[in-house]
Design an enzyme around this catalytic site. Structure first.
Site, PDB file in Angstrom:
ATOM      1  N   CYS A 162       0.829  -1.199   0.000  1.00  0.00           N
ATOM      2  CA  CYS A 162       0.000   0.000   0.000  1.00  0.00           C
ATOM      3  C   CYS A 162       0.871   1.260   0.000  1.00  0.00           C
ATOM      4  O   CYS A 162       1.554   1.540  -0.979  1.00  0.00           O
ATOM      5  CB  CYS A 162      -0.978  -0.033   1.166  1.00  0.00           C
TER       6      CYS A 162
ATOM      7  N   HIS B  97      -3.615  -5.713   1.172  1.00  0.00           N
ATOM      8  CA  HIS B  97      -3.322  -6.035   2.572  1.00  0.00           C
ATOM      9  C   HIS B  97      -3.750  -7.471   2.859  1.00  0.00           C
ATOM     10  O   HIS B  97      -4.725  -7.960   2.292  1.00  0.00           O
ATOM     11  CB  HIS B  97      -4.091  -5.109   3.515  1.00  0.00           C
TER      12      HIS B  97
END
Length: 484
Positions: free
Chosen positions: A333, A430
């Site tokens: 991310c 994630h």
């Protein structure tokens, strides 16, 4: 309305989150429809709820403990710190705005309606709702407009159980002091207390219980021992990082720079649980270890400012040396965005620099955009042809030549990037290390063989262990009223 009980702490990090999860699992095991609820949370560890939108990672865990689908209404107000004084505000799963601390204090009364609405929705069809407070009701300077502790409890008429942490010391004073400074109406909401994190012979605290009752009149609902299973649960927020300087002594060292706005670092928990992995959390003033085989740049709530801090620590130079030595890097991310050539923020969405050079380890560029991606995802690793399941919470679109080698196919579309030599990888997904097959293949690539455990099963077992320990240590009469 469902029965409800609210656990409030005499301070932060007293173990409320784990106790709520344990009570949810205990009630679920007893056949009840139980749901967790937290009016207001502050954490950059977020999850995507089953009904879409963001909630605190802790409420996602508590819904897992309750064996019920997660919902944005389980955590209607989530504050995600972006700077020392300001946070992004998520209301019922969606971005509401941004505010600095003093401005948020004025805003809170406007959010009470959303909190009570969500509580009503969570309560509908439930036998029991276990509510978690935030911080402490003893912070009477914040009582006006409060929605997280007694402000909620009094409005929703939910009885309160105080939780005191004996491990940090001063538990008698913290409970008696809370009693002394609460207003009469707030004090009347408290039905009793729990002593948490006790080590040793519980009978040694009998005199302490009598002293607390003498000063407060509150009954003790139990003395809970140190719960070893809690270490196997995903961490709620960055407070826990203070206790995770280093984990394990395995053959593979993985270094993780701890940046000020680190987010969703529970991504790393499955690696931390591996016996042959040493996870080294590197703090300000420390160097990235030269003997690390892998460096992971985790998520960030503020990519540009965290990138500036990374440079201020000299970790950019450490990373370049790491790569020249043949080391590998994974960015997740915000960490993925940092690996590129440039991060553009033309609308100043992060509130700082409009553009900053990246680390240049991947040939990609990121542009921040106002639309936020929030979704649970099914994926497959292109490196190892292994199934993945996780979630995405991010601002920004990343493009560039290295994206022709995606690190994964996520929801049917390419995601992330790999360098030409395969040693640098970035992804927006994630939770990838939670895939047992992916984690096994990754560790095999470093020469670590052997059977890998089922990480999710380990979390479930830890929740069951905690529930059993609570059943042994809490007052059976109180438990019978709660879950009977």
């Amino acid at each position: 309305m469902a029965r409800a009980i609210m656990l409030q702490g005499t301070g932060s990090d007293v173990g409320k989150t784990v106790l709520v999860a344990g009570l949810c699992r205990l009630a679920a095991n007893a056949g009840l429809t139980v749901r967790p609820f937290k009016p207001q949370n502050m954490s950059n560890n977020a999850a995507v709820a089953d009904d879409g939108g963001e909630i605190g990672r802790a409420q996602w865990l508590q819904s897992l403990a309750a064996r019920t689908p997660s919902s944005v209404h389980m955590n209607p107000v989530l504050l995600k710190p972006q700077s020392e004084s300001g946070s992004q505000i998520i209301v019922q799963g969606r971005v509401f705005g941004q505010a600095k601390g003093r401005d948020y204090q004025r805003l809170k009364p406007q959010l009470l309606g959303a909190v009570l609405d969500s509580f009503e929705k969570v309560s509908a069809g439930a036998d029991l709702v276990v509510v978690e407070g935030a911080g402490s009701p003893a912070e009477i300077n914040l009582r006006a407009g409060d929605i997280a502790n007694m402000g909620f409890a009094t409005k929703a008429r939910v009885p309160v159980v105080l939780v005191g942490d004996i491990d940090r010391g001063g538990v008698i004073a913290s409970l008696v002091g809370t009693h002394a400074i609460l207003g009469e109406a707030d004090r009347a909401m408290i039905s009793g207390y729990i002593i948490n994190k006790f080590r040793g012979d519980v009978s040694l605290f009998d005199d302490g219980i009598r002293a607390i009752e003498r000063f407060t009149g509150w009954p003790c609902f139990g003395v809970v021992p140190w719960l070893s299973g809690a270490a196997r649960l995903p961490a709620e927020d960055s407070v826990v990082l203070e206790r995770l300087a280093r984990a394990g002594t395995g053959a593979l060292k993985i270094a993780v720079p701890v940046l000020p706005r680190i987010a969703n670092f529970d991504d790393l928990d499955p690696l931390r649980a591996e016996a042959d992995v040493e996870l080294a959390f590197v703090r300000a003033g420390e160097r990235l270890p030269a003997d690390a085989g892998l460096v992971i740049l985790p998520g960030s709530k503020s990519t540009i400012s965290d990138l500036a801090d990374l440079r201020a620590q000299g970790w950019d130079r450490d990373l370049q040396m790491h790569v020249r030595r043949g080391g590998r890097v994974i960015g997740i991310c915000g960490g993925y965005q940092m690996l590129g050539r440039t991060v553009h923020d033309p609308l100043a969405l992060e509130g700082g620099a409009l553009e900053t050079p990246g680390l240049g380890l991947l040939d990609v560029e990121t542009e921040m955009a106002p639309e936020k991606t929030v979704r649970n995802s099914e994926a497959r690793s292109t490196e190892y042809d292994a199934p993945l399941a996780g979630y995405q919470i991010h601002l920004g679109i990343t493009r560039g030549p290295d994206c022709i080698r995606p690190s994964a196919i996520v929801d049917g579309a390419p995601d992330g990037a790999l360098s030409a030599d395969g040693r640098i990888m970035g992804t927006y997904l994630h939770g990838l290390f939670g895939s047992d097959a992916y984690r096994a293949r990754l560790l095999e690539s470093f020469g670590l063989s052997g059977e890998r455990g089922n990480y999710r099963q380990g979390v479930e077992q830890a929740l069951d262990e905690i529930a059993c320990e609570l059943q042994r240590s809490l007052d059976p009469r109180w438990l019978a009223e709660l879950v009977g």
